[in-house]
Design a protein around this motif. Structure first.
Motif, short mmCIF file in Angstrom:
data_model
loop_
_atom_site.label_atom_id
_atom_site.label_comp_id
_atom_site.label_asym_id
_atom_site.label_seq_id
_atom_site.Cartn_x
_atom_site.Cartn_y
_atom_site.Cartn_z
N ARG A 148 0.82 -1.22 0.00
CA ARG A 148 0.00 0.00 0.00
C ARG A 148 0.85 1.27 0.00
O ARG A 148 0.33 2.37 -0.21
N PHE A 149 2.17 1.11 0.23
CA PHE A 149 3.05 2.29 0.26
C PHE A 149 4.06 2.29 -0.88
O PHE A 149 5.04 3.03 -0.83
N LEU A 150 3.83 1.45 -1.88
CA LEU A 150 4.70 1.51 -3.04
C LEU A 150 4.55 2.87 -3.74
O LEU A 150 3.46 3.44 -3.74
N PRO A 151 5.62 3.43 -4.31
CA PRO A 151 6.95 2.83 -4.47
C PRO A 151 7.89 3.05 -3.28
O PRO A 151 9.03 2.61 -3.31
N ALA A 152 7.43 3.73 -2.22
CA ALA A 152 8.32 4.02 -1.08
C ALA A 152 8.89 2.74 -0.47
O ALA A 152 10.03 2.72 0.00
N THR A 153 8.09 1.66 -0.49
CA THR A 153 8.51 0.42 0.17
C THR A 153 9.10 -0.59 -0.80
O THR A 153 9.25 -1.77 -0.45
N LYS A 154 9.45 -0.15 -1.99
CA LYS A 154 10.09 -1.07 -2.94
C LYS A 154 11.42 -1.56 -2.40
O LYS A 154 11.77 -2.74 -2.53
N ALA A 155 12.19 -0.66 -1.80
CA ALA A 155 13.50 -1.03 -1.26
C ALA A 155 13.60 -0.82 0.24
O ALA A 155 14.56 -1.27 0.86
N MET A 156 12.61 -0.13 0.84
CA MET A 156 12.63 0.15 2.28
C MET A 156 11.48 -0.57 2.96
O MET A 156 10.34 -0.49 2.51
N PRO A 157 11.73 -1.29 4.05
CA PRO A 157 10.63 -1.93 4.77
C PRO A 157 9.62 -0.90 5.26
O PRO A 157 10.00 0.19 5.71
N LYS A 158 8.34 -1.23 5.18
CA LYS A 158 7.32 -0.28 5.62
C LYS A 158 7.48 0.04 7.10
O LYS A 158 7.12 1.13 7.55
N GLU A 159 8.04 -0.90 7.87
CA GLU A 159 8.22 -0.67 9.30
C GLU A 159 9.27 0.39 9.59
O GLU A 159 9.38 0.87 10.72
N MET A 160 10.09 0.73 8.58
CA MET A 160 11.12 1.75 8.76
C MET A 160 10.67 3.13 8.28
O MET A 160 11.43 4.09 8.37
N LEU A 161 9.46 3.25 7.76
CA LEU A 161 8.92 4.57 7.46
C LEU A 161 8.79 5.35 8.77
O LEU A 161 8.47 4.76 9.81
N THR A 162 9.05 6.62 8.74
CA THR A 162 9.13 7.38 9.99
C THR A 162 7.86 8.16 10.29
O THR A 162 7.26 8.77 9.41
N VAL A 163 7.46 8.14 11.54
CA VAL A 163 6.47 9.06 12.09
C VAL A 163 7.27 10.13 12.81
O VAL A 163 7.90 9.86 13.84
N VAL A 164 7.30 11.31 12.24
CA VAL A 164 8.20 12.40 12.59
C VAL A 164 9.64 11.93 12.33
O VAL A 164 10.06 11.89 11.19
N ASP A 165 10.38 11.52 13.35
CA ASP A 165 11.76 11.11 13.12
C ASP A 165 12.09 9.75 13.73
O ASP A 165 13.25 9.42 13.93
N ARG A 166 11.05 8.96 14.00
CA ARG A 166 11.27 7.63 14.55
C ARG A 166 10.57 6.60 13.67
O ARG A 166 9.41 6.78 13.28
N PRO A 167 11.25 5.50 13.32
CA PRO A 167 10.60 4.47 12.51
C PRO A 167 9.38 3.90 13.23
O PRO A 167 9.34 3.82 14.46
N VAL A 168 8.41 3.48 12.43
CA VAL A 168 7.19 2.90 12.99
C VAL A 168 7.52 1.74 13.94
O VAL A 168 6.94 1.62 15.02
N ILE A 169 8.47 0.89 13.56
CA ILE A 169 8.82 -0.26 14.40
C ILE A 169 9.36 0.17 15.76
O ILE A 169 9.17 -0.51 16.76
#
Length: 298
Positions: free
Chosen positions: A18-39
């Protein structure tokens, strides 16, 4: 005697389509909310609740998650040399201690139930917490800590729930409630993504669980359910015949960071909670919207 929960499982093998193309090479769990990864939000919540062992069920192209929870000596040296001590201390605070993390692979995308089953040998014969990293929460104390407090009283299995509009239940796992009060009650049944007319309540499962290890034997015998995947809900329904399940209607607000709207909303809410950027961010929001969308609490 209630057995202590020391281990948490984090299923992080999903593709994040659902977050392509951002998650093509980056795990979705590493997308940041402000400056911290979701995980990181999920791990912080688990640590606050007293978790000592963090088990990540990963897949291909997820190595950056393992790197995130490891030391980076070159980065630390650079921060030290440049006098960025606050950033360095933050990195060190976020880092689990040596031996506290484990990683195992889910080679095929066979569903949440299968991902949990992949952690069976690491968890062993102890109760464990299960946190779906897509869901992050604004709550005090954290949702898992609220569940742990309930678990100390009830034992068994504990599930975090929240209310939604009855028209929305078809998108979630829904529980049927039995005896108890508004905050903590017996769960007498659950169903995955029911039609609104068939739903036993408007209380949905919110991505946080405390489960007993007997779930693993049930998952090993599980066949594909909804969506052609091995569903954790199906195994929990079987376990309900043998053990108690308690629903905890937590205090706080959830954000589904697996959806674009939930992810963007989380960024706004968490940014407005940051004393270092809230005022400037609010000014930008006012300029963009032409009105004051929300107020900042002192």
């Amino acid at each position: 005697m209630t057995r202590r929960v020391r281990t948490a499982v984090f299923p992080v093998a999903g593709l994040g389509t659902r977050f392509l193309p951002a998650t093509k090479a980056m795990p979705k769990e590493m997308l940041t909310v402000v400056d911290r990864p979701v995980i990181q939000y999920a791990v912080d919540e688990a640590r606050e609740a007293g978790i000592e062992h963090f088990v990540f069920v990963t897949g291909r192209n997820k190595g950056v998650i393992e790197d995130h929870f490891d030391r980076q000596f070159e980065l630390e040296t650079t921060l030290e040399t440049r006098g960025k001590h606050e950033a360095l201390e933050q990195l060190r605070r976020d880092l689990p201690k040596a031996g506290q993390t484990s990683f195992t692979r889910q080679q095929e995308p066979l569903g949440l139930g299968h991902a949990v089953w992949c952690a069976r040998d690491i968890v062993g014969r102890e109760p464990f917490a299960l946190l779906l990293p897509d869901m992050i929460f604004k709550s005090e104390p954290g949702v898992l800590k609220q569940m742990m407090d309930a678990y100390e009283q009830t034992g068994g299995n504990v599930i975090a729930v929240e209310e939604v509009d009855p028209s929305e239940v078809s998108s979630y796992g829904v529980v049927a409630r039995g005896k108890g009060d508004d905050k903590s009650f017996e769960i007498t049944g659950m169903v995955e993504k029911p039609k609104p007319a068939d739903a036993p309540s408007n209380l949905i499962i919110s991505g946080r669980y405390i489960l007993q290890p007997e779930i693993f034997a049930l998952l090993s015998e599980q066949t594909a359910g909804a969506g052609g995947e091995i569903q954790i809900t199906d195994a929990m329904q079987q376990l309900m015949d043998m053990q108690s399940f308690t629903g905890v209607k937590y205090d706080g607000r959830s954000f589904d960071c697996g959806s674009k709207i939930g992810f963007l909303t989380a960024n706004v809410v968490f940014a407005l909670d940051r004393s270092d950027i809230a005022e400037a961010f609010m000014a930008e929001l006012r300029e963009l919207t032409g009105e004051i969308p929300i107020s900042i609490e002192e």
